[in-house]
Design an enzyme around this catalytic site. Structure first.
Site, PDB file in Angstrom:
ATOM      1  N   GLU A 386      42.309  43.732  37.080  1.00  0.00           N
ATOM      2  CA  GLU A 386      43.554  44.320  37.579  1.00  0.00           C
ATOM      3  C   GLU A 386      44.420  44.968  36.497  1.00  0.00           C
ATOM      4  OE1 GLU A 386      45.607  41.404  39.945  1.00  0.00           O
ATOM      5  OE2 GLU A 386      44.329  41.773  41.672  1.00  0.00           O
ATOM      6  N   GLU A 483      38.239  41.218  45.684  1.00  0.00           N
ATOM      7  CA  GLU A 483      39.203  40.208  46.110  1.00  0.00           C
ATOM      8  C   GLU A 483      39.861  40.676  47.402  1.00  0.00           C
ATOM      9  OE1 GLU A 483      42.156  38.839  43.279  1.00  0.00           O
ATOM     10  OE2 GLU A 483      40.792  39.121  41.579  1.00  0.00           O
TER      11      GLU A 483
END
Length: 764
Positions: A386, A483
């Site tokens: 991320e 995710e």
């Protein structure tokens, strides 16, 4: 020949660092005896200071090195020390290592006293240093501390094997081959008397071999061709072979190395993932390697069991090692049971300075060299989870990954739409699904031209974004969701019924969206297990309740979303999402009543009344292999008598499973079971014990919270506190061995409502 000596016992530990003691022996008044793996401090289950493990500690061990080792080379191999280690032998610094998740070796050859006792000292800095990934900013997980993986002493000849990479080019060809890249260490100018031989082994059977091949350089490649009768590594039958390498000097063996591998072809294409030419939808969850009380410091059996939980209990075919390389024992087990792996480097959103970036690149190298022989690993994560785009850094990590391993795809986990794609697969954390409150986003989430204003109201059509919207590219590319859910809907195992049902349905909707889109290779949910985290995240008690299982590996209702996707030949699954009480939900009642199952039909009986036979809801979940059954016909006013319920599952018209729920549940049995009743002496071993408070029909009492006490006698000890409160009618704990053979007796006592329960564990 090489000698490997485990160094996991006879350590002494002090939870501080005193510089003058590097040169001293072991003062038993200030050092406590410990076994490895070891955590630098045991933590409570929840509510603790997240800086409690962030300190520098000292480990010492006497090291007897035989006289006949002189003239050879000595290494101490560490599998994991968090997060900066300095290693001393006899008071002299032998080496250091940055990074808590990758292995390292320290040479002791020139410092050792041969034929006598040596003092090995390790200073473990477990603080969050800003020059080491993943540190430098906030992190949504804890990194714990200590020498938390195993250590060994390796004695080899001056010339010996280094890194070895086994490749299986053209694995799908009728006649197969093996290519082995061999690295040799300790080479000098005159090596014309050295040869290397390769044998391909199938258990005790020899499949093929090469004659001794002359060594001409420190790197060489050996090949076996025209191999017939070779079995592929498949998910349901993960066949493994061994490459046995022998280094010889004038025909006499100097070193031998055995590498386990499999023949398989794994490819990510724009239309999905292919294993051995067959398209497979990836169904996965993320795994943190942490456990209650002792953090990362769990030995082989526990690491392997996590793989079994993911594959055998939950029915997954993939796991992502969030957010770091994990134990070799876990990966070994993934190889053995056919669980695919996405492995990535340490990191969480933050990118540090130049030294930090250099360490990130080094992490890529160390991860791939250690793990590239695992057939279970099908993609490398070479980008900080991320993080923002960083062209120069990620061009380097991607290029290095392809150089070290040209056989696997690379990915870089991002959450930014339109992020620069340097890797082979666009890997995306897609948290767009919010349970049905998304209509205002629909024109952005879906393609505008195909958007129907009637869609998106209940969230079921917007579980995931279309790959083209996320990538912003004008052409399709391999795409994997890494995710979803997680922080969007944290759920405790004992939460109110409507919440645990919605938690499960969110996983259902996203997986349905994944199966429905041919451009998505699959979806890996956040996450498998709840985990401890920093104060910046979680529920304020240092736990993120994002898992489909809790930290003790006990399932929430959402776990059954995954279990129910199994083939009936693997396991019959029928799990109603209910505590079976009229007053648990808002306003009362139990409808809609969701049943996660892989049965063809479910019959529902209320009291003495047969309410009907219900089929999986393919209208709402058309793409899911096994949609849940939804029953919404149970009616009745608030004051009517509450009845027992019976659910019967049918496959091909035959009853295969039956569950009964009590209108008036009462505590009836305290069930105590161990995952293993046979453990091993030597290095410490461990097993989990589960305690369940059950009603008269054998169902867990979901709100039972009385305490139990645990007594352990014999050659074992309890990890964590001896007094435990049941959480949602269940609790678990781990029993560890002490290195000795014998018996362990475990007694669990409750209040007067249950009789004490005992079990015995044998240590051989």
């Amino acid at each position: 020949m090489r000698t490997i000596l485990p160094l996991n016992d006879q350590w002494f530990y002090r939870p501080e660092y005193v510089e003058s003691e590097v040169n001293s022996g072991i003062d038993v008044n200030r050092y406590e005896p410990v076994l490895l793996p070891h955590t630098n401090v045991e933590l409570p289950y929840n509510y603790f200071d997240d800086k409690a493990f962030q300190f520098i500690s000292t480990y010492k061990r006497k090291l007897d090195i035989p006289a006949d080792a002189k003239g050879k080379r000595l290494y101490v191999d560490f599998e994991g020390v968090m997060s900066y280690a300095q290693v001393y032998l006899n008071g002299v610094k032998a080496g250091e290592h940055k990074g808590g998740y990758t292995p390292f070796s320290i040479e002791l050859t020139e410092l050792a006293e041969y034929g006598g006792s040596n003092m090995l000292t390790v200073v473990a800095d477990s603080t969050e240093r800003d020059d080491i990934p993943p540190f430098g900013a906030v992190i949504d997980y804890l990194t714990y501390g200590g020498i938390y993986r195993e250590v060994q002493l390796r004695v080899v000849e001056s010339v010996h094997f280094g890194a070895v990479f086994v490749q299986t080019p053209e694995a799908l060809a009728a006649s197969k081959g093996v290519r082995v890249a061999v690295g040799l260490e300790g080479m000098d100018a005159k090596q014309d008397d050295l040869t290397v031989a390769l044998r391909l082994l199938d258990g005790d059977s020899l499949k093929a071999e090469t004659g001794p091949t002359a060594v001409t350089a420190g790197d060489m490649t050996l090949e076996l061709k025209e191999l017939n009768g070779i079995q592929l590594w498949e998910l349901d039958d993960p066949k493994l072979y061994e490459a046995e390498l022998t280094l010889l000097r004038n025909g006499e063996a100097l070193d031998q190395l055995i590498v386990r591998f499999g023949f398989r072809e794994a490819e990510f294409q724009p239309d999905g993932f292919y294993l051995n030419g067959r398209k497979i939808k990836l169904l996965g969850l993320n795994r943190h390697q942490s456990y209650p009380y002792i953090g990362y410091a769990m030995p082989k059996r526990a690491q392997r069991r996590d793989a079994d939980v993911l594959k055998e209990e939950l029915g997954l075919n993939m796991v992502r090692t969030s957010h770091y390389p994990q134990s070799r024992h876990f990966l070994d087990r993934c190889d053995e049971i056919g669980l695919l792996v996405f492995e990535e480097i340490p990191g969480w959103q933050h990118i540090g300075g130049e030294a930090w970036k250099e360490q990130a690149v080094k992490d890529v190298e160390d991860m791939i060299i250690r793990d590239r022989n695992h057939p279970s690993i099908v993609i490398w994560g070479v980008r900080i989870n991320e993080s923002q785009d960083d062209h120069d850094l990620y061009a380097r990590t991607n290029e290095l990954a392809h150089k070290l391993d040209p056989t696997r795809a690379t990915g870089g986990v991002r959450y930014i739409a339109g992020s620069e794609l340097l890797e082979d697969v666009y890997t995306m954390n897609d948290f767009v699904h919010d349970g049905g409150h998304m209509k205002y986003l629909a024109k952005e989430i879906r393609n505008y031209d195909t958007y129907d204003d009637t869609e998106g109201v209940d969230g079921e059509t917007t579980g995931l974004r279309q790959p083209s919207f996320v990538t912003k590219l004008d052409h399709p590319v391999p795409y994997l969701v890494t995710e979803y859910n997680g922080h969007m809907y944290p759920t405790k195992r004992f939460d109110q019924e409507e919440r645990v049902m919605e938690h499960a349905l969110r996983h259902t909707r996203v997986q349905n969206a994944s199966y429905a889109d041919e451009g998505i290779a699959g979806a890996i949910g956040w996450c498998a297990f709840d985990y401890n985290t920093h104060a910046d995240f979680g529920s304020g008690d240092k736990i993120c309740y994002h898992g489909v299982m809790d930290m003790f590996r006990l399932p929430k209702f959402a776990a059954n979303v995954y279990r129910s996707q199994k083939r009936v030949e693997q396991e019959i699954v029928m799990e109603p999402v209910t505590y079976w009480s009229r007053g648990e939900r808002n306003i009362g009642g139990v409808v809609p009543l969701v049943v996660f199952t892989n049965c063809d039909e479910v019959e529902f009986i209320y009291g003495d009344e047969r309410k009907g036979v219900y089929r999986p809801n393919q209208e709402k979940y058309p793409a899911l292999p096994h949609p849940p059954v939804v029953i919404d016909e149970l009616t009745g006013h608030w004051g009517m008598k509450w009845e027992d319920a019976v659910f019967i599952g049918y496959v091909e018209g035959q009853e295969v499973i039956r569950r009964r729920y009590s209108r008036n549940p009462v505590p009836t049995e305290l069930r105590v079971t161990a995952d293993d009743t046979l453990l091993e002496a030597g290095d410490w071993d461990v097993t989990r014990v589960v305690v369940d408070a059950l009603d008269e029909y054998g169902n867990v009492l979901p709100f039972y919270a009385d305490p139990v006490s645990v007594e352990v006698e014999g050659v074992g000890e309890l990890i964590g506190p001896a007094s435990l409160s049941l959480i949602g009618g269940r609790i678990a704990f781990w029993i560890r061995t002490q290195g000795e053979a014998g018996n362990i007796r475990v007694k669990v006592s409750a209040l007067s409502r249950f009789n004490p329960q005992e079990l015995s564990i044998l240590v051989k």
